[in-house]
Design an enzyme around this catalytic site. Structure first.
Site, short mmCIF file in Angstrom:
data_model
loop_
_atom_site.label_atom_id
_atom_site.label_comp_id
_atom_site.label_asym_id
_atom_site.label_seq_id
_atom_site.Cartn_x
_atom_site.Cartn_y
_atom_site.Cartn_z
N ARG A 1 11.54 1.23 -8.67
CA ARG A 1 11.82 1.99 -9.79
C ARG A 1 10.66 2.89 -9.99
O ARG A 1 10.69 4.06 -10.58
CB ARG A 1 12.18 1.17 -11.04
CG ARG A 1 11.08 0.32 -11.70
CD ARG A 1 11.67 -0.78 -12.50
NE ARG A 1 12.31 -1.56 -11.73
CZ ARG A 1 13.65 -1.88 -11.48
NH1 ARG A 1 14.53 -1.06 -12.04
NH2 ARG A 1 14.02 -2.52 -10.73
N THR A 2 9.50 2.24 -9.96
CA THR A 2 8.37 3.16 -10.39
C THR A 2 8.13 4.24 -9.31
O THR A 2 7.99 5.35 -9.75
CB THR A 2 6.87 2.04 -10.38
OG1 THR A 2 7.28 0.98 -11.07
CG2 THR A 2 5.69 2.86 -10.46
N LYS B 1 -3.71 0.08 9.85
CA LYS B 1 -4.81 0.28 11.06
C LYS B 1 -6.28 -0.05 10.54
O LYS B 1 -7.14 0.22 11.04
CB LYS B 1 -4.84 1.68 11.50
CG LYS B 1 -3.88 2.15 12.18
CD LYS B 1 -3.67 3.64 12.41
CE LYS B 1 -2.28 4.29 12.80
NZ LYS B 1 -2.15 5.56 12.92
N ARG C 1 0.19 2.80 -5.88
CA ARG C 1 0.39 1.25 -6.22
C ARG C 1 -0.30 0.52 -5.11
O ARG C 1 -0.08 0.82 -3.95
CB ARG C 1 1.72 0.94 -6.09
CG ARG C 1 2.14 -0.43 -6.31
CD ARG C 1 3.38 -1.07 -6.84
NE ARG C 1 3.68 -0.80 -8.35
CZ ARG C 1 4.70 -1.18 -8.94
NH1 ARG C 1 5.71 -1.95 -8.10
NH2 ARG C 1 4.95 -0.87 -10.18
N HIS D 1 -1.06 -0.99 -15.24
CA HIS D 1 0.28 -0.49 -14.92
C HIS D 1 0.52 0.48 -16.20
O HIS D 1 1.43 0.41 -16.99
CB HIS D 1 1.49 -1.34 -14.94
CG HIS D 1 2.47 -0.81 -14.11
ND1 HIS D 1 2.61 0.66 -13.67
CD2 HIS D 1 3.59 -1.15 -13.73
CE1 HIS D 1 3.64 0.72 -13.40
NE2 HIS D 1 4.46 -0.21 -13.26
#
Lengths: 309, 139
Positions: A52-53, A81, A102, A130
């Site tokens: 959702r975010t 990597k 995120r 958040h």
């Protein structure tokens, strides 16, 4: 360095008020904003699973007439990597105008902001912050309760690792007359530093309980949270605690008729689906409010408020 | 080295008894070529209490943040040509950079290379420092 938002406290109460006014205007006059960010690109860098975010950020940018570049899986990015967050931020700054990131590590968004030449929005850094979820929460509280003051706010579930809970406490602690009821199992209580630094330091009353049933009658807002598997090092602890609190219609019977039930989602089974049809269930409104607040925030950080039709 | 009379160097005085070795280690004095003396449990002429002292027979650059973090209130005396030319009382720094490391395994500093380890003073009364990135309390 561009203005970034890593923590909800990076925004003053005046700025939050301004974002809410913009969001309300978007809700009322969405067409005016259809080209507000035309020609701008949002990079969504998601190094941890999210539905959702990420979709909310992307929908927000598209509705502002902008474009989106997306990294949705750390395994397919340069991070696999061994590229550092610092280098990723510098590189993406060459392609995009703003970043929403995120990352599972706490503080990753700050590292990105310190190295990017474009604004960075923290879309969740581990169990830390958040802020855009908190913006969604704030718009929901404002729309449902009409005010940020003189509320009794119940926070229920994982108060130890729940970043949304810590951010919401920080945000609501800045308004007068609020009181918190902290509902959690012993193992998932609110960290003592949050109680000391935020609540006691500011003289904000709070009570702690393990009983949702006892607490619910006095609440104006009930913020449910999920016990998050990904925050536990020990699977046994997760399994033991995951079903600590389940809100259902039976428990809601003793609640106020205008209680605002919130949840940052996704839920597992903390809120029974029979609650969804109740007028007090606000968690899907919260999702929509999150998109509006992200639209307002993107516009603010890009300096595009004036770029309206 | 005559520990009573340095010609050009630094005397760190009024160290709380028992903290001298910690300061010695954090300042990296073990890597110095110059003579260094640690005096433990000396009696302070001023207060009569026990204290530690460090005398460095070289005019090196000292990281004052280390001193202020480990033992706020210590004094640093700069000696040149056998004379005391500067005396500074060291208080807690507002920020600590690359002095200690964050112990939180979830912190970005646990994986990000070449990152500065920064702590900020959040509670001067209780001497609480927190990681700039994850806000974990310094141990």
């Amino acid at each position: 360095m561009s203005r970034s938002v890593i923590d909800i406290l990076d925004l003053s109460t005046q700025e939050i008020e301004s974002l809410i006014q913009t969001a309300e205007d978007i809700i009322s006059h969405g067409d005016r904003y259809a080209h507000a960010c035309a020609g701008k690109k949002l990079a969504t860098l998601f190094f941890e699973p999210s539905t959702r975010t990420r979709l909310s950020f992307e929908a927000a940018m598209y509705e502002l007439g902008g474009n989106v570049l997306s990294v949705t899986d750390a395994a397919t990015s340069s991070a696999s990597k061994g590229e550092s967050v610092s280098d990723t931020a510098r590189t993406v700054s060459c392609y995009a105008d703003i970043i929403a990131m995120r990352h599972p590590k706490e503080g990753a968004a700050l590292v990105a902001a310190n190295n990017a030449s474009i604004p960075v929005i923290n879309a969740g850094d581990g169990g830390h912050c958040h802020p855009t979820q908190t913006l969604a929460d704030l718009l929901t509280i404002r729309r449902e309760k009409g005010s940020f003051s003189n509320l009794t706010i119940g926070l229920c579930g994982d108060l130890k690792f729940g970043r949304t809970v810590h951010s919401l406490i920080n945000a609501m602690a800045r308004y007068p007359g609020n009181r918190f009821v902290l509902i959690s199992p012993e193992e998932l209580k609110l960290p003592s530093y949050v109680k000391k630094d935020v609540l006691r330091e500011n003289g904000i009353p709070y009570t702690q309980t393990t009983s949702l049933e006892k607490a619910i009658p006095e609440l104006d807002v009930l913020y449910m949270t999920r016990v998050q598997r990904e925050r536990f090092f020990n699977e046994e602890d997760y399994l033991r605690l995951k079903d600590s609190y389940i809100l259902n219609m039976a428990k809601l019977k003793s609640a106020k008729p205008d209680l605002c039930v919130m949840h940052p989602l996704p839920r597992v089974n903390e809120i029974s689906t029979d609650v969804d049809g109740d007028s007090r269930a606000c968690y899907f409104k919260q999702v929509l409010n999150g998109k509006y607040m992200r639209m307002a925030l993107i516009m603010k950080l890009l300096g595009m408020e004036e770029n309206l039709a | 080295m005559n520990i009573d009379a340095i010609q050009n160097g630094i005397v760190i005085d009024h160290i709380t008894a028992g903290r001298g070795m910690r300061i010695y280690e954090l300042l990296g004095l073990d890597t110095l070529e110059a003579s260094v003396a640690i005096i433990k449990n000396a009696v302070s002429h001023r207060t009569g209490a026990k204290k530690d002292m460090i005398k460095i027979d070289s005019d090196i650059a000292i990281n004052f943040d280390v001193l202020g973090f480990v033992d706020p209130g210590v004094t640093v005396n700069i000696i040149r040509n056998g004379e005391l030319v500067e005396k500074r009382r060291i208080d807690m720094p507002q920020r600590l950079t690359n002095v200690i490391r964050c112990k939180n395994p979830r912190c970005i500093t646990s994986v990000e290379r070449s990152i500065e380890h920064v702590f900020k003073l959040t509670d001067p009364q209780n001497k609480v420092y927190r990681c700039l990135y994850c806000e974990t309390r310094a141990q």
